[in-house]
Enzyme design. Structure first.
Site, PDB file in Angstrom:
ATOM      1  N   ILE A   1      23.819 -10.669  -9.759  1.00  0.00           N
ATOM      2  CA  ILE A   1      23.603 -11.613  -8.674  1.00  0.00           C
ATOM      3  C   ILE A   1      24.289 -12.932  -8.983  1.00  0.00           C
ATOM      4  CG2 ILE A   1      21.390 -10.702  -7.921  1.00  0.00           C
ATOM      5  CD1 ILE A   1      20.260 -13.295  -9.503  1.00  0.00           C
TER       6      ILE A   1
ATOM      7  N   GLU B   1      23.172  -2.784  -8.689  1.00  0.00           N
ATOM      8  CA  GLU B   1      21.891  -2.887  -7.980  1.00  0.00           C
ATOM      9  C   GLU B   1      22.095  -3.570  -6.639  1.00  0.00           C
ATOM     10  OE1 GLU B   1      19.555  -4.849 -11.210  1.00  0.00           O
ATOM     11  OE2 GLU B   1      20.031  -6.659 -10.095  1.00  0.00           O
TER      12      GLU B   1
HETATM   13  N1  COA Z   1      21.666 -25.083 -18.571  1.00  0.00           N
HETATM   14  C1  COA Z   1      21.010 -25.541 -17.490  1.00  0.00           C
HETATM   15  N2  COA Z   1      21.357 -25.232 -16.209  1.00  0.00           N
HETATM   16  C2  COA Z   1      22.440 -24.445 -16.047  1.00  0.00           C
HETATM   17  C3  COA Z   1      23.195 -23.959 -17.121  1.00  0.00           C
HETATM   18  C4  COA Z   1      22.763 -24.298 -18.432  1.00  0.00           C
HETATM   19  N3  COA Z   1      23.407 -23.854 -19.518  1.00  0.00           N
HETATM   20  N4  COA Z   1      24.202 -23.215 -16.637  1.00  0.00           N
HETATM   21  C5  COA Z   1      24.096 -23.224 -15.291  1.00  0.00           C
HETATM   22  N5  COA Z   1      23.045 -23.979 -14.949  1.00  0.00           N
HETATM   23  C6  COA Z   1      22.560 -24.246 -13.594  1.00  0.00           C
HETATM   24  C7  COA Z   1      23.682 -24.664 -12.652  1.00  0.00           C
HETATM   25  O1  COA Z   1      23.949 -26.049 -12.800  1.00  0.00           O
HETATM   26  C8  COA Z   1      23.075 -24.331 -11.314  1.00  0.00           C
HETATM   27  O2  COA Z   1      22.125 -25.327 -10.999  1.00  0.00           O
HETATM   28  P1  COA Z   1      21.865 -25.784  -9.479  1.00  0.00           P
HETATM   29  O3  COA Z   1      21.249 -24.577  -8.809  1.00  0.00           O
HETATM   30  O4  COA Z   1      20.910 -26.930  -9.633  1.00  0.00           O
HETATM   31  O5  COA Z   1      23.217 -26.157  -8.946  1.00  0.00           O
HETATM   32  C9  COA Z   1      22.285 -23.042 -11.591  1.00  0.00           C
HETATM   33  O6  COA Z   1      22.093 -23.019 -13.028  1.00  0.00           O
HETATM   34  C10 COA Z   1      23.010 -21.776 -11.181  1.00  0.00           C
HETATM   35  O7  COA Z   1      24.251 -21.730 -11.813  1.00  0.00           O
HETATM   36  P2  COA Z   1      25.595 -21.283 -11.112  1.00  0.00           P
HETATM   37  O8  COA Z   1      26.719 -21.714 -12.014  1.00  0.00           O
HETATM   38  O9  COA Z   1      25.616 -21.732  -9.704  1.00  0.00           O
HETATM   39  O10 COA Z   1      25.559 -19.700 -11.244  1.00  0.00           O
HETATM   40  P3  COA Z   1      24.923 -18.503 -10.434  1.00  0.00           P
HETATM   41  O11 COA Z   1      24.532 -18.810  -9.028  1.00  0.00           O
HETATM   42  O12 COA Z   1      25.902 -17.432 -10.641  1.00  0.00           O
HETATM   43  O13 COA Z   1      23.560 -18.186 -11.227  1.00  0.00           O
HETATM   44  C11 COA Z   1      22.244 -17.418 -13.094  1.00  0.00           C
HETATM   45  C12 COA Z   1      23.572 -18.016 -12.615  1.00  0.00           C
HETATM   46  C13 COA Z   1      22.363 -17.144 -14.590  1.00  0.00           C
HETATM   47  C14 COA Z   1      21.091 -18.399 -12.849  1.00  0.00           C
HETATM   48  C15 COA Z   1      21.993 -16.109 -12.281  1.00  0.00           C
HETATM   49  O14 COA Z   1      23.116 -15.280 -12.361  1.00  0.00           O
HETATM   50  C16 COA Z   1      20.783 -15.347 -12.809  1.00  0.00           C
HETATM   51  O15 COA Z   1      19.654 -15.650 -12.489  1.00  0.00           O
HETATM   52  N6  COA Z   1      21.013 -14.348 -13.669  1.00  0.00           N
HETATM   53  C17 COA Z   1      19.961 -13.591 -14.310  1.00  0.00           C
HETATM   54  C18 COA Z   1      19.665 -12.310 -13.601  1.00  0.00           C
HETATM   55  C19 COA Z   1      20.837 -11.387 -13.627  1.00  0.00           C
HETATM   56  O16 COA Z   1      21.818 -11.557 -14.312  1.00  0.00           O
HETATM   57  N7  COA Z   1      20.773 -10.344 -12.883  1.00  0.00           N
HETATM   58  C20 COA Z   1      21.897  -9.401 -12.905  1.00  0.00           C
HETATM   59  C21 COA Z   1      21.609  -8.180 -12.375  1.00  0.00           C
HETATM   60  S1  COA Z   1      21.197  -8.535 -10.664  1.00  0.00           S
END
Ligand code: COA
Length: 507
Positions: free
Chosen positions: A267, A291
C-alpha cells in the site's frame, strides 16, 4: 422492495430478512466481537457501522472490531471518536484511530494479515458474534457474493454465530465471477494449497454459508472511499528507475526474464509510484499476485503490460474507480480476488517466487526495516501484509524516500527504532539515491553499500561517523548501543536528526 433489490436476493426466505441498519445494529451488544468486511478502504460495510455509532451516542458500549485491513467511509474515524472499540485488528490506517491507539484509549493488535485466519479458525481469538459483510448479491443457496474486497470476509462469515449482509447497490454486479473463495483445512489436517500459477482458480465464486445464519440483510448505495495515495512525483519516479535498473541487471545475469516473476506491491503512494514506473519499460506479460491492487496496476493493464492480477482487494483513486468500475467488462477476465489468507499465504508466495515491493518508514545500516512505528513508539498503520511477503518472496524489496519531514528525518538510521522485517528478510533497499542489493552479504559488507547508495548526502558523513566508531567496538554487527537511538533522541529534542560536531564526533 424494488425490482433491483429483489434481483439481488435470490432466496425467497431471505427476502423476509431485510431490515434497517438501525435494527441490525440493535442486535449488537456490549463486549461482542464483530468481523467486518473491508480491506484498504474497499468493500467495507457502510450502513450498520454508522447505525452502531449513532446507538453509542445513547448508551455507551464497547466491541472488538476485526477486519481484513483498513476501512473507508470514515468508519474507523467514527468508531474512534465514539470510543466504542475495545480491540481492533489486524490493520488500520486512519489518523483519528491512530491517535486513539497511541493515546492508549484502545487496544490494537498489529498482525500479519495472513495470520488472522489461522487464529480465528483455531479459536484463539474467541468467537465472532456477528460477521457483517458487504455483498453485491445473495444467491438461492445463501452464497454471498462479495464486492471489491474479500479480505477476511469469508473467514468471518463462515465462523460467526450470526451474519448480517449489506447489499451495496452502488457496486457493479459484474463483480460476480471474479472471486475465488477457498478455505484451507485446519492446521495438521491440511494438504497443499493448489495454487501453482498466479492465475489458478481453486475455489468458489462466493462465500457459502448456511442461509439460516443470515440474520439480516441491509441495503446500501454508497461507493467505496477513494484511495488517498498521491500521484507519482519526481523522487518516486527516480526510485522506480533505480528499481528497474536492478531488475534489468537480474535479467542480464539470467536470473529473470522480461516477464519478471509475479509482482506484489504494498500500500501507499511510494509503492504505487514504483509500480507505475514500469509503464515505459520493456517488461511485458507481467503477472501480479498481491493483496491490494492500486491505480498503477490498472494503468499497466491499460498499457498492455499486465496479463493477470490476483488480489484480495481493489482500492482506487476517485478518477480510476469511475474508469475501472464503469468499464469493468474490460478488466474482469484479468482479475481474481481471493481471501487475504491466500493472497498472503507463505506457501503460495514461496512457491510462485514473488517479487515483493513494500514501503519502509526507516531502515538501518544492516538492513533491518521499520514499517510501522514512528520513533519506535507511535503506531503509523501496521505491518499489513509486508511481513507475509518479505519473509517468503523470491525478492523482498523495500522502498522509501531517503529523508522525511522536509529533510529533518533520515530514513536510514544507525539502528531502526522498531523492527518489523529483520535483516534476514530484506533483500534489496531502494531510495531516490540508489539501491543496495544486500543478498548474500555479511552485515559489515552491507553498510558501505547502504550508506553510499541509499543515504541522503546530508546524512552520509554522520552515518559513516557512527559506523566507524561502532567498528572500533567490533562484533559481527558492530553497534554503539548507547548511541544506537541517538538520532531519534536528537529528533525528539531538536526536531531534526541532523547533529552538529559537538553531538557526534565526525571522523
Ligand atoms: N519517520 C517518521 N515519519 C515518516 C518517516 C520516518 N522515518 N518516513 C515517512 N514518514 C511519514 C511521511 O512524512 C508521511 O507523513 P504525512 O502523512 O504526515 O505526510 C507518512 O510517513 C507516509 O509516508 P509517505 O512517504 O507518504 O509513504 P506512503 O504513503 O507510501 O506510506 C508507510 C508509507 C510505510 C506508512 C506505508 O507504506 C505503510 O503503512 N506500510 C506498512 C504496511 C505495508 O507495508 N503493507 C504492505 C502490504 S499492503
Amino acid at each position: 422492495m424494488t425490482n433491483i433489490q429483489l434481483d439481488r436476493i435470490e432466496n425467497e426466505a431471505l427476502r423476509n430478512r431485510v431490515v434497517t441498519p438501525e435494527e441490525a445494529a440493535s442486535w449488537i451488544g456490549d463486549g461482542m466481537t464483530l468481523g467486518l468486511s473491508g480491506f484498504t478502504r474497499a468493500g467495507d460495510v457502510k450502513a450498520v457501522p454508522f447505525a452502531l455509532v449513532e446507538r453509542a451516542k445513547e448508551n455507551g458500549f464497547k466491541v472488538n472490531v476485526f477486519t481484513g485491513a483498513s476501512l473507508g467511509s470514515d468508519v474507523d474515524t467514527l468508531f474512534a471518536e465514539a470510543g466504542i472499540v475495545n480491540k481492533r485488528l489486524p490493520f488500520q490506517a486512519d489518523p483519528t484511530m491512530r491517535k486513539s491507539i497511541n493515546a492508549g484509549d484502545m487496544f490494537f493488535v498489529d498482525q500479519h494479515l495472513s495470520h488472522t485466519a489461522e487464529l480465528v479458525r483455531s479459536g484463539v481469538m474467541g468467537p465472532i458474534d456477528f460477521a457483517i459483510v458487504e455483498a453485491v448479491a445473495v444467491k438461492e443457496d445463501g452464497t454471498i457474493i462479495p464486492t471489491t474486497s474479500v479480505g477476511n470476509s469469508s473467514l468471518f462469515a463462515t465462523h460467526a454465530k450470526n451474519i448480517i449482509v449489506e447489499i451495496n447497490l452502488a457496486q457493479t454486479p459484474l463483480l460476480e465471477g471474479i472471486h475465488d473463495i477457498y478455505e484451507p483445512d485446519k492446521q495438521g489436517a491440511r494438504g497443499p494449497i493448489p495454487i501453482e500459477k498466479a492465475g489458478d482458480r481453486i475455489g468458489a465464486q462466493g462465500i457459502k454459508v448456511d442461509p439460516e445464519l443470515i440474520r439480516g440483510i441491509v441495503f446500501t448505495e454508497q461507493a467505496d472511499s477513494p484511495s488517498t495515495i498521491v500521484q507519482p512525483d519526481e523522487e518516486t519516479k527516480i526510485m522506480a528507475d533505480h528499481l528497474l535498473d536492478f531488475l534489468r541487471k537480474e535479467i542480464e545475469l539470467g536470473r529473470l526474464d522480461e516477464t519478471l516473476a509475479p509482482l506484489q506491491s504494498g500500500i501507499g503512494s511510494v509503492a504505487n509510484a514504483v509500480l507505475h514506473g514500469m509503464i515505459d519499460s520493456e517488461f511485458k506479460n507481467l503477472e501480479v499476485y498481491s493483496e491490494v491492487l492500486q491505480d498503477a496496476v490498472f494503468d499497466l493493464i491499460d498499457a498492455g503490460k499486465i496479463d493477470l492480477a490476483s488480489c484480495c482487494s481493489i482500492t482506487l483513486s476517485d478518477e480510476k474507480m469511475k474508469k475501472v468500475f464503469g468499464n469493468f467488462e474490460q478488466y474482469r477476465d484479468k482479475l481474481i480476488m481471493r481471501p487475504q489468507e491466500l493472497s498472503n499465504h507463505p506457501e503460495v508466495i514461496r512457491r510462485l517466487g514473488l517479487i515483493s515491493i513494500n514501503t519502509a518508514l526507516e531502515f538501518d545500516i544492516y538492513g533491518n526495516v521499520n514499517s510501522t512505528h514512528v520513533s519506535g513508539t507511535k503506531m503509523m498503520n501496521g505491518i499489513g501484509g509486508s511481513g507475509d511477503f518479505a519473509r517468503n518472496a523470491r525478492l523482498a524489496i523495500f522502498v522509501t524516500k531517503s529523508v522525511a519531514k522536509g529533510g529533518n528525518i533520515s530514513s536510514i538510521v544507525p539502528f531502526v527504532s522498531h523492527v518489523d522485517h529483520t535483516e534476514h528478510d530484506v533483500d534489496v533497499v531502494v531510495t531516490e539515491q540508489g539501491y543496495a542489493d544486500l543478498r548474500g552479504l555479511a552485515p559489515r559488507e552491507r553498510v558501505p553499500l547502504i550508506i553510499e547508495n541509499c543515504v541522503h548526502p546530508d546524512y552520509k558523513k554522520q552515518l559513516w561517523a557512527y559506523y566507524q566508531e561502532a567498528l572500533e567496538r567490533g562484533g559481527q554487527t558492530p553497534h554503539i548501543l548507547e548511541k544506537a537511538f541517538s538520532w531519534h533522541q536528537h529528533l525528539a529534542e531538536h526536531g531534526t536528526m541532523k547533529m552538529n560536531k559537538e553531538t557526534v564526533e565526525v571522523k
